[in-house]
Motif scaffolding. Sequence first.
Motif, short mmCIF file in Angstrom:
data_model
loop_
_atom_site.label_atom_id
_atom_site.label_comp_id
_atom_site.label_asym_id
_atom_site.label_seq_id
_atom_site.Cartn_x
_atom_site.Cartn_y
_atom_site.Cartn_z
N SER A 124 1.03 -1.08 0.14
CA SER A 124 -0.17 0.15 -0.12
C SER A 124 0.85 1.26 -0.05
CB SER A 124 -0.87 0.32 1.64
OG SER A 124 -1.76 -1.02 0.83
N TRP A 125 0.64 1.91 -1.39
CA TRP A 125 1.72 3.53 -1.17
C TRP A 125 1.08 4.56 -0.41
CZ3 TRP A 125 6.58 3.54 -3.03
CH2 TRP A 125 6.95 5.08 -3.41
N SER A 126 1.37 4.97 0.46
CA SER A 126 0.41 6.09 0.58
C SER A 126 1.11 7.83 1.23
CB SER A 126 -0.16 5.71 2.07
OG SER A 126 -0.67 6.67 3.07
N PRO A 127 1.06 8.81 1.39
CA PRO A 127 0.92 10.04 1.84
C PRO A 127 0.31 10.00 3.04
CG PRO A 127 -1.06 10.78 0.28
CD PRO A 127 -0.15 9.35 0.23
N TYR A 128 -0.32 9.20 3.90
CA TYR A 128 -0.72 9.93 4.94
C TYR A 128 -0.20 9.54 6.08
CZ TYR A 128 -4.67 10.28 1.14
OH TYR A 128 -5.64 11.01 0.46
N GLY A 129 0.74 9.02 5.75
CA GLY A 129 1.35 8.18 7.62
C GLY A 129 0.89 6.50 7.82
N LYS A 130 1.75 6.26 7.36
CA LYS A 130 2.03 4.37 7.76
C LYS A 130 2.09 4.06 9.34
CE LYS A 130 6.79 4.12 7.38
NZ LYS A 130 7.44 3.86 8.99
N LYS A 131 2.47 4.88 10.00
CA LYS A 131 2.15 4.64 11.28
C LYS A 131 0.85 5.02 11.71
CE LYS A 131 6.95 3.89 12.43
NZ LYS A 131 6.96 2.76 12.37
N TYR A 132 0.16 5.69 11.30
CA TYR A 132 -1.41 6.69 11.57
C TYR A 132 -2.11 5.85 11.63
CZ TYR A 132 1.02 11.34 11.78
OH TYR A 132 1.87 12.36 12.26
N SER A 133 -2.68 4.95 13.09
CA SER A 133 -3.80 4.90 12.93
C SER A 133 -5.22 5.04 12.26
CB SER A 133 -4.51 3.84 14.29
OG SER A 133 -5.48 3.09 14.19
N ALA A 134 -5.55 4.15 11.15
CA ALA A 134 -7.04 4.60 10.53
C ALA A 134 -8.11 4.75 11.60
CB ALA A 134 -8.15 3.72 9.59
N LEU A 135 -8.05 3.74 12.45
CA LEU A 135 -9.01 4.26 13.76
C LEU A 135 -9.29 5.09 14.75
CD1 LEU A 135 -8.91 1.32 16.00
CD2 LEU A 135 -10.67 1.68 14.24
N ASP A 136 -8.31 6.17 14.30
CA ASP A 136 -7.59 7.55 14.80
C ASP A 136 -8.40 8.59 13.59
OD1 ASP A 136 -6.81 7.44 17.31
OD2 ASP A 136 -5.22 6.72 17.24
N MET A 137 -8.38 8.48 12.87
CA MET A 137 -8.16 9.10 11.26
C MET A 137 -9.94 9.28 10.85
SD MET A 137 -4.77 9.02 9.46
CE MET A 137 -4.55 10.23 8.63
N LEU A 138 -10.28 8.52 11.42
CA LEU A 138 -11.27 8.28 10.39
C LEU A 138 -13.02 9.06 10.58
CD1 LEU A 138 -12.71 4.41 10.53
CD2 LEU A 138 -12.71 5.95 8.23
N PRO A 139 -12.92 9.52 12.54
CA PRO A 139 -13.92 10.56 12.76
C PRO A 139 -12.98 11.78 11.73
CG PRO A 139 -12.38 9.69 14.31
CD PRO A 139 -11.85 9.18 13.48
N MET A 140 -12.59 12.21 10.91
CA MET A 140 -12.58 13.21 10.10
C MET A 140 -13.48 13.23 9.40
SD MET A 140 -9.39 11.57 7.48
CE MET A 140 -9.84 13.71 5.92
N THR A 141 -14.20 12.08 9.27
CA THR A 141 -15.63 11.77 8.21
C THR A 141 -16.81 11.66 9.46
OG1 THR A 141 -15.68 9.72 7.88
CG2 THR A 141 -14.22 10.91 6.32
N ILE A 142 -18.62 12.23 8.64
CA ILE A 142 -19.09 11.66 9.46
C ILE A 142 -19.32 10.10 10.19
CG2 ILE A 142 -22.01 12.11 8.85
CD1 ILE A 142 -21.30 14.80 6.78
N TRP A 143 -19.84 10.06 10.76
CA TRP A 143 -20.25 8.80 11.60
C TRP A 143 -19.14 7.74 10.86
CZ3 TRP A 143 -24.66 10.88 7.72
CH2 TRP A 143 -25.05 11.64 8.79
N HIS A 144 -17.82 8.27 10.82
CA HIS A 144 -16.67 7.65 10.84
C HIS A 144 -16.78 6.96 9.71
CE1 HIS A 144 -15.41 7.63 15.83
NE2 HIS A 144 -16.05 8.67 15.16
N SER A 145 -17.51 7.33 8.83
CA SER A 145 -17.32 6.59 7.56
C SER A 145 -18.17 5.01 7.56
CB SER A 145 -16.25 6.39 6.52
OG SER A 145 -15.31 7.05 6.32
N CYS A 146 -19.12 4.56 9.06
CA CYS A 146 -20.44 3.75 8.82
C CYS A 146 -19.19 2.88 9.30
CB CYS A 146 -21.05 3.74 8.22
SG CYS A 146 -22.11 4.72 7.77
N VAL A 147 -18.31 3.01 9.61
CA VAL A 147 -17.42 1.84 10.27
C VAL A 147 -17.34 1.71 11.54
CG1 VAL A 147 -15.24 0.74 9.72
CG2 VAL A 147 -15.68 2.06 8.15
N LYS A 148 -17.33 0.79 12.00
CA LYS A 148 -17.25 0.29 13.75
C LYS A 148 -16.11 -0.78 13.76
CE LYS A 148 -21.87 -1.58 13.80
NZ LYS A 148 -22.72 -2.99 13.72
#
Length: 227
Positions: free
Chosen positions: A87-111
């Motif tokens: 996976s090739w990413s500019p978002y930070g490989k050590k950043y957890s998606a769980l901590d970044m999902l709140p940037m979207t409404i309702w956590h993108s509906c992901v529990k």
Amino acid sequence: MPNVNIQTAVKRVTEPKVGENGYTGFHPGKVEVFKAGSQPAGSDVKPLTSDIQLEHDVQVIARDGARLYMDVYRPVEWQEKVPAILSWSPYGKKYSALDMLPMTIWHSCVKRSDLSGLEKFEGLDPATCVDARGAGNNDGHIGVLGSQEAEDGYDVVEAVAKLPWCNGRVGMAGNSYLAISQWFIAAQQPPSLKAIAPWEGLSDLYREQFCNSESTMRPRRRQLTLV
């Protein structure tokens, strides 16, 4: 990159901070094992179904000498060599998606209970995740998509294929930016890249995002592409 003198505007992205978005610091050479049934990201996430070994900040040297770093998630023990998913990413490989999902409404509906917390934003759960040039602790400046990332991606694919646990076959997967970058990297035709899985991405950035119209828009699609 073509030998052309082009002046670009440069603004340093925010330096990663320990404790922010799950960032734990820069740890080249560090290896840790997450045991089956454990919950490394907290008690409210999905328990791991098998042991996973994490190798932090494995260095790859790009063709121009830039140092790029990747985190490698792989089986602790294996009977035979395995393929790699990149996976090739500019978002930070050590950043957890769980901590970044709140940037979207309702956590993108992901529990939270559906994820382990090892996955990264727009990436798989888990995979080998590489920070793009200029992101995280990597050298250089982020060159949002385009030929520089394509060349870097080629170099990383071939480096991953030579790792001792890899059978020489590399695939790529990811969503949005992680999908678009796959088209650029695959176009370089790295010999060890056998498949890409771009979903919610696009292949014509000019017509599909910046100058889109009803006649030029194409549906965002999910597919597996052999290369």
